[in-house]
Structure formats: C-alpha cells, structure tokens
Motif scaffolding. Sequence first.
Motif, PDB file in Angstrom:
ATOM      1  N   SER A 153      -8.652  12.101  -3.323  1.00 31.52           N
ATOM      2  CA  SER A 153      -8.757  10.646  -3.307  1.00 31.52           C
ATOM      3  C   SER A 153      -9.306  10.123  -1.985  1.00 31.52           C
ATOM      4  O   SER A 153      -9.608   8.930  -1.872  1.00 31.52           O
ATOM      5  CB  SER A 153      -7.384  10.025  -3.569  1.00 31.52           C
ATOM      6  OG  SER A 153      -6.897  10.440  -4.823  1.00 31.52           O
ATOM      7  N   ASP A 162       0.829  -1.210   0.000  1.00 25.66           N
ATOM      8  CA  ASP A 162       0.000   0.000   0.000  1.00 25.66           C
ATOM      9  C   ASP A 162       0.868   1.268   0.000  1.00 25.66           C
ATOM     10  O   ASP A 162       0.556   2.246  -0.695  1.00 25.66           O
ATOM     11  CB  ASP A 162      -0.913   0.040   1.237  1.00 25.66           C
ATOM     12  CG  ASP A 162      -2.179  -0.786   1.054  1.00 25.66           C
ATOM     13  OD1 ASP A 162      -2.340  -1.394  -0.018  1.00 25.66           O
ATOM     14  OD2 ASP A 162      -2.991  -0.832   1.997  1.00 25.66           O
ATOM     15  N   ALA A 200      -7.216   5.668   0.244  1.00 25.36           N
ATOM     16  CA  ALA A 200      -7.096   6.231  -1.110  1.00 25.36           C
ATOM     17  C   ALA A 200      -6.514   5.227  -2.094  1.00 25.36           C
ATOM     18  O   ALA A 200      -6.734   5.335  -3.296  1.00 25.36           O
ATOM     19  CB  ALA A 200      -6.223   7.491  -1.067  1.00 25.36           C
ATOM     20  N   VAL A 201      -5.777   4.238  -1.596  1.00 22.75           N
ATOM     21  CA  VAL A 201      -5.119   3.283  -2.518  1.00 22.75           C
ATOM     22  C   VAL A 201      -5.581   1.838  -2.334  1.00 22.75           C
ATOM     23  O   VAL A 201      -5.192   0.968  -3.114  1.00 22.75           O
ATOM     24  CB  VAL A 201      -3.570   3.319  -2.362  1.00 22.75           C
ATOM     25  CG1 VAL A 201      -3.031   4.710  -2.693  1.00 22.75           C
ATOM     26  CG2 VAL A 201      -3.119   2.878  -0.972  1.00 22.75           C
ATOM     27  N   ASN A 202      -6.399   1.582  -1.302  1.00 23.95           N
ATOM     28  CA  ASN A 202      -6.798   0.201  -1.017  1.00 23.95           C
ATOM     29  C   ASN A 202      -8.318   0.141  -0.833  1.00 23.95           C
ATOM     30  O   ASN A 202      -8.849   0.720   0.123  1.00 23.95           O
ATOM     31  CB  ASN A 202      -6.080  -0.287   0.254  1.00 23.95           C
ATOM     32  CG  ASN A 202      -6.318  -1.762   0.533  1.00 23.95           C
ATOM     33  OD1 ASN A 202      -7.303  -2.354   0.078  1.00 23.95           O
ATOM     34  ND2 ASN A 202      -5.415  -2.359   1.296  1.00 23.95           N
ATOM     35  N   LYS A 203      -8.995  -0.537  -1.739  1.00 20.17           N
ATOM     36  CA  LYS A 203     -10.469  -0.592  -1.722  1.00 20.17           C
ATOM     37  C   LYS A 203     -11.007  -1.380  -0.538  1.00 20.17           C
ATOM     38  O   LYS A 203     -12.175  -1.249  -0.179  1.00 20.17           O
ATOM     39  CB  LYS A 203     -10.980  -1.262  -3.009  1.00 20.17           C
ATOM     40  CG  LYS A 203     -10.750  -0.483  -4.274  1.00 20.17           C
ATOM     41  CD  LYS A 203     -11.938   0.417  -4.584  1.00 20.17           C
ATOM     42  CE  LYS A 203     -11.650   1.280  -5.813  1.00 20.17           C
ATOM     43  NZ  LYS A 203     -12.270   2.605  -5.716  1.00 20.17           N
ATOM     44  N   LEU A 241       2.043   2.145  -3.322  1.00 19.09           N
ATOM     45  CA  LEU A 241       0.991   2.788  -4.125  1.00 19.09           C
ATOM     46  C   LEU A 241       0.833   4.260  -3.728  1.00 19.09           C
ATOM     47  O   LEU A 241       0.631   5.124  -4.585  1.00 19.09           O
ATOM     48  CB  LEU A 241      -0.339   2.057  -3.944  1.00 19.09           C
ATOM     49  CG  LEU A 241      -0.411   0.653  -4.571  1.00 19.09           C
ATOM     50  CD1 LEU A 241      -1.708  -0.050  -4.164  1.00 19.09           C
ATOM     51  CD2 LEU A 241      -0.326   0.752  -6.108  1.00 19.09           C
ATOM     52  N   ILE A 242       0.911   4.534  -2.435  1.00 17.31           N
ATOM     53  CA  ILE A 242       0.803   5.929  -1.972  1.00 17.31           C
ATOM     54  C   ILE A 242       1.954   6.743  -2.559  1.00 17.31           C
ATOM     55  O   ILE A 242       1.747   7.845  -3.093  1.00 17.31           O
ATOM     56  CB  ILE A 242       0.805   6.003  -0.422  1.00 17.31           C
ATOM     57  CG1 ILE A 242      -0.480   5.372   0.137  1.00 17.31           C
ATOM     58  CG2 ILE A 242       0.951   7.446   0.066  1.00 17.31           C
ATOM     59  CD1 ILE A 242      -0.488   5.147   1.643  1.00 17.31           C
ATOM     60  N   ALA A 296       1.820  11.156   0.682  1.00 18.74           N
ATOM     61  CA  ALA A 296       0.526  11.646   0.200  1.00 18.74           C
ATOM     62  C   ALA A 296       0.582  13.164   0.070  1.00 18.74           C
ATOM     63  O   ALA A 296       1.569  13.798   0.460  1.00 18.74           O
ATOM     64  CB  ALA A 296      -0.590  11.242   1.150  1.00 18.74           C
ATOM     65  N   GLN A 347       1.302   7.213  -6.348  1.00 24.00           N
ATOM     66  CA  GLN A 347       0.143   8.025  -6.764  1.00 24.00           C
ATOM     67  C   GLN A 347       0.086   9.375  -6.059  1.00 24.00           C
ATOM     68  O   GLN A 347      -0.609  10.278  -6.527  1.00 24.00           O
ATOM     69  CB  GLN A 347      -1.152   7.256  -6.465  1.00 24.00           C
ATOM     70  CG  GLN A 347      -1.281   5.950  -7.248  1.00 24.00           C
ATOM     71  CD  GLN A 347      -2.468   5.101  -6.781  1.00 24.00           C
ATOM     72  OE1 GLN A 347      -3.393   5.601  -6.161  1.00 24.00           O
ATOM     73  NE2 GLN A 347      -2.433   3.801  -7.109  1.00 24.00           N
ATOM     74  N   SER A 348       0.760   9.484  -4.927  1.00 22.38           N
ATOM     75  CA  SER A 348       0.690  10.703  -4.116  1.00 22.38           C
ATOM     76  C   SER A 348      -0.743  11.231  -4.031  1.00 22.38           C
ATOM     77  O   SER A 348      -1.050  12.348  -4.463  1.00 22.38           O
ATOM     78  CB  SER A 348       1.626  11.761  -4.702  1.00 22.38           C
ATOM     79  OG  SER A 348       1.729  12.850  -3.813  1.00 22.38           O
ATOM     80  N   PRO A 349      -1.658  10.429  -3.466  1.00 19.99           N
ATOM     81  CA  PRO A 349      -3.079  10.805  -3.479  1.00 19.99           C
ATOM     82  C   PRO A 349      -3.349  12.100  -2.711  1.00 19.99           C
ATOM     83  O   PRO A 349      -2.772  12.329  -1.641  1.00 19.99           O
ATOM     84  CB  PRO A 349      -3.759   9.618  -2.791  1.00 19.99           C
ATOM     85  CG  PRO A 349      -2.695   8.991  -1.938  1.00 19.99           C
ATOM     86  CD  PRO A 349      -1.410   9.190  -2.710  1.00 19.99           C
TER      87      PRO A 349
END
Lengths: 260, 260, 260
Positions: free
Chosen positions: B61, B10, B209-212, B13-14, B42, B17-19
């Motif tokens: 996000s 995760d 923001a990155v994990n559903k 992914l953060i 982030a 994507q830098s949510p």
Amino acid sequence: MNALKSILKDIELIKAQSPLIHNITNFVVMNNTANALLALGASPVMAHASEEVEEMTSIASALVLNIGTLSPTWIDSMKIAGRTASSKNIPIILDPVGAGATSYRSRICRELIQDCNPTVIRGNASEIMSLVDEEIQTKGVDSTSSSLHAVEYAKVLAQKTGAIVSISGEIDYITDGTRVNEVRGGSPLMPRVTGMGCTATALTAAFLAVNKNALEAATHAMELMSWVGEKAAKQAKGPGTMQLFFLDELYQVATGEVQA
Amino acid sequence: MNALKSILKDIELIKAQSPLIHNITNFVVMNNTANALLALGASPVMAHASEEVEEMTSIASALVLNIGTLSPTWIDSMKIAGRTASSKNIPIILDPVGAGATSYRSRICRELIQDCNPTVIRGNASEIMSLVDEEIQTKGVDSTSSSLHAVEYAKVLAQKTGAIVSISGEIDYITDGTRVNEVRGGSPLMPRVTGMGCTATALTAAFLAVNKNALEAATHAMELMSWVGEKAAKQAKGPGTMQLFFLDELYQVATGEVQA
Amino acid sequence: MNALKSILKDIELIKAQSPLIHNITNFVVMNNTANALLALGASPVMAHASEEVEEMTSIASALVLNIGTLSPTWIDSMKIAGRTASSKNIPIILDPVGAGATSYRSRICRELIQDCNPTVIRGNASEIMSLVDEEIQTKGVDSTSSSLHAVEYAKVLAQKTGAIVSISGEIDYITDGTRVNEVRGGSPLMPRVTGMGCTATALTAAFLAVNKNALEAATHAMELMSWVGEKAAKQAKGPGTMQLFFLDELYQVATGEVQA
C-alpha cells in the motif's frame, strides 16, 4: 511440571556447551537473534560470504537459514552452508520468511528444502501453507491464516520433507507428520515486535544443538518462547519494553534463577 | 483539538487495514522502522532483491525508498520498485539520507526522483537543500543547517518535482510548494537516537497508505512523531530508554488508549 | 582521579567537535554502534559503496573497519577507505571480528593491516592471538582464551604493525608494543549483549578523532566502556535492559552530568 524440567535440562546443556550457532539470516533481526542466543547461553555467529560459510558451518553445532531479506548471493551461501551441514549431520532449521508473498521466495524455499534437507522448518501459518499449496498467498511477512488452519498442511509438509514442521501463532503446533504438539501461552504483544518469529527459529537451533530428538527440541523452543513471552509481557507497556524484558527474562531462565 | 482528531482518524484506518508497507531501506534502521510500523498497526516488509521487488511492491500500500546505506544493486531494485509503484499509483516516500555528503548520494537521489516520481520527499535541512543546490554539503547524515533556513529550498523542490517535501528539525516544515505546515514539539533526545528520521519516513508511508491527501498525511506523521517523542522523553533517562518508550507510546496511541 | 579527568577532557572535545566517524562495519551491530557514537556526541555515518567511500572517508575524522559480516565487495570498499584514510592521516581502527574462525577472515585481516596501516587494532584475546599465530582457532566470534594470555601476542602484533593493540576481556590490555595499560571493571553482563566489543571499537574511533595520542585514546575508550558498563549493570536485570542503560549512562557522561 514435566515439560518444564525437560526444557531446563536442555537449557543446562546449552549453558554447559555454549554451542556455536551459525546464522545466515535477515538484516532486520540479526541483532535480536544474536542477543536471544547470547541470553540463552549459546554462541551466535553471523557469516554469509560464500568464501567462508563452509568452514564456519563445519565448526557450528546448528545452522539457521532464514530468507527474510534474501538475495541471490546470500541464497548461494545458504545452499553451500546447508549442504555442508547436511553432510556432517549438523542440524539445520529453515525459516521461510515471506514464502507465498512472492514467487521468488516460494521457489527459493523449495530449492533450500530440496538441497539442504532441513531438520526443522519453522514459519507462520501462511508461510507453511504456501510451501504445500502454491496458490496460497502471504501478505508480506505476516500470516493471513490461523495456525490451527495450517496444521494439516504442516503434517503434509513434514511427511513430504522428513522435517519437523513448527507453526507459530496464537497456538503453536509442532509436528513430525504424525504426532502434533501444541504450545499455548505467549502474549498478543509478541507479534507487535519484529523478529519474534525469527527469534523462535534461532532458539530452536540452540535446542537442536543439544537435543537429538528434533520434535522435542523444536517443542522446547516454542514452550520457552511462550513462557518467557508471558513473563515479559506482564512488565511491558508496549512493544518497546517488551523486547528488552523478553531478553532479560530469557537470561534469568538461562542463568538458572528459575526452578522447575 | 482538530489536528489530533484528524490524526487519530488516520490511525484508525491504519489499525483497520493494516496496510503492507514495502521498505527498501538502510541496514542501520531496519529493525527500528519495522518496529515503529508494527507498533502503529501497519505491516512492514523489507525486501530488496531485484528478483522480487516488483511483485512485493505490487501487493503493498506504500513504498519506502531510503538510501542510507546505498549500493548499486540496491539502487537498481529501488528503481524497479519505484517505477512499479508509480505505475500503479502506490504512494512512494523517498528519504535522501546523506544527500550532499557524497556526489554519489546526490546523483542517486536525482535519478530516483526522476525515475520514480516520489509522492513525498522527507529529509533533514542539509539533505533537502543539497537536492536543490549542488554546492551545499551535508556532514555525513547529520544536518548542518536549521530547518527554517531550508524552507525556501523545500518549496522549490516541491514545485520542481511535484512531491510534498517534509523537512525534519527542531521545527518540522511540510510543503506542497505553496502551503507550508509547521510542526513543533518533539524532544532534543530524538536526534540522539539513530533512525528517528528514518522512522518518520516509515510512519509517513503508513499515513500515505490510508490518506490520499499527501500534504495532510505527511503532516500527520510528523505531528505523531513529535507528540509521541515528547511523551517518551518525559520518561527517558537517555537515548537508550528513549527508543523503547517511543515504541511503547506509539503503540498506546495506536491501540486507542489515547483520546482526542 | 587523573584518569577520569583525562577521559572527560577528550569527551569535552568530542562534544565540541562532534567528529564524523565513518563506519564500514557489520550488519549485526550497526544500530548499536551508531547509537553509542550519538550518545557520546560524535556523528556516525555508515557507508560501504565503493562508489562513495573515498569521498566519505575524506570528510571523516576517523574510520572504523569491522569485518564482522564481511564479503568481497565490502572488503574492497574497506581497502579503498583504509588507503584514503591512511594517505590523509585520518586514524583507522580495525576490529578483526572472528579472525581465526575461518581462514578467509584471517587472510582478510592480514590484507587490511598490510594495505591500511591501522592506528589501532581492537579485538578479543583469540582474535588478537590468531593474527600473530595462524594455528590459533577462534570459536565463531567469541574468545576461547583469557585476555591476560594474549598480552604477549598483542605486544608482538603492535611491534610488527606499528598499531596500538587493544584486547578486551575481563581485564582489558592496551599496548604500543612496549607499554601495557590495564583496564579493570565492567560487568559480566557485557559479553551477553551482542556488539559490546564493536561498540568499544566505535568509541575508540571517537577518541582517536580528538586525541593524537593513540595509546591514550584507545585506553580512554576502554576506561569509558568499563565505567559506563558498571553503572548500567547496577540497574539492569539482564542483557535486554543492560543495552539501554548502557546508552543512557553513556549519554549522561557525555552531556556532562558526571564530574571528575
């Protein structure tokens, strides 16, 4: 090094005069920018009530308008303070935090520029670009463009507004619409600490308070940020300690423990 | 260690994507939570004007609603932002700071849950319990019960609201109403630093923001808090240095200097 | 050392009771004062909505009113909270930040003193003097006079209002209008950190919560500030690290690692 001597001369004046800097700024960074101004030897005050901003600005040597956490009542006070400063030739620095992220922020920035005639506008690349081209989007408060890409926009903005425009980024550019000063250095840890841009704005205000040459004052502030940031980053293990060492180093420069 | 690998995935992914995390939060902790989000990779933005929150939330996000220093205009903006996020399937995390301390806070929490359908509700034991049983009192913003005592309340709250409920304490419990994840570790210094709970909330938003999988995301955030808190406490001599080492360690994990 | 034993006795009570301190204070220092109260073992809460302040003050053991970033809605809430505290014999400490800098601040201070009967008024020399003589000007939030110069004003203010008056400066003076306690020590780094005065105010509230003798409580707070400040300054390299070492040292005193 001539640049350093010139910066230190301004710092001596700040130390001697301890100029009062009136900040109408955002909630996130108030503590940081107050501490940075104190470390440098200036005297910060934060005040935002419409009942008192005219009086507070009148006794200040520079005014910071930073829209980071804007709302209508705060903007009203910014306009009162800005008009007061403008009429009394007190220098104003505008930080258009998040301009381009929402139409509200973009609109308010245009109004503040119109109403208050800022001496300096300082922001990141996206923010400065969005003030020239409404189509340009900012991602929250972080830039999505490089500072180099924004230089031409900065020149246009400076020409249009009569303000010095200062863009921070990996390289900083400061322009009066014709000349462009470049500042290199700093550290990749700096954008990982919240409020470093806002701190640059606050320090610019302190330099404007003692140096009538606004292009030089704005450049000095970015040189100092870059220089102190580099020194702090050498000791820091991350953004937590970075914050503190930045203030410590700023204080050491300001109290004269560093020679040109 | 599987849990650690899953957290680091995760975090990758953060970093990638830098949510953008939109925070409508309290004055006390804004600086801390912005710094924690930046340290993790982030992109935090704080914005609370009703004029812009719909637009700001729309580009975010995840949305943090934290009522720590609530007032009517801020709550109005929280509701606008919350409804926007809800309609666009942007995850929302609610931090019911001080619920149970005053009837106003308790009422506002019920309204925010009703209006915004938060994805996760994260608080201390007393706060979570007071959202289920109106008779339960919170002492200001500090819990008067153990987190274990609150687990059954958390399950009821999760079932009633459809939210994942995350209780922080000596042991953290995260539940979807059926399953309960436990997180141990951390340090007794953590409750002596203001805003550590709010930081947990902000980091939960970054994971959402990155994990559903919201139960997993909320658990990852608490695992990370606990892990980083332990590492920081080993070097800290008190709550002052604890704050900074926490950010430094978080940054070191996020920039990949730690391997699973 | 008798003074130290007497301070440590109060600190033991703070640790045992963890008194809830309700703060209606300014945006710049909220984080610092919350952390200082937590480090000392008290339980801070920040709440300013008129909808809840009566309820919040009612469960608190002391109330802090600090006008640093005042505005009309906040002042309304301060008055509600102050009247509540006054009617329930909950001690109130007023910090007249920037009194004398604008007429608005001076007027509000007079109203708060009139309406709320503060137990203690704590400020710097200029602020205290301006509450007695309207002609005296403060430069923003920084004093332009020495604390010694303000002692006679402090006595007059104490006699007029019935409050204990505490002036911070190179030497601190605390008076009930007749007796004057002096506190020496501290460090020149302290005024270079924002919110050190506000921290003194918050700590005074914690002492007032456990010690009915307000002159003694207010003096203990200043003794502790001075003592902890000295210890922190020995390790600090500037105002950045000073902040943190201050919290660390305060925590170490509070957790009993220091003996009388």
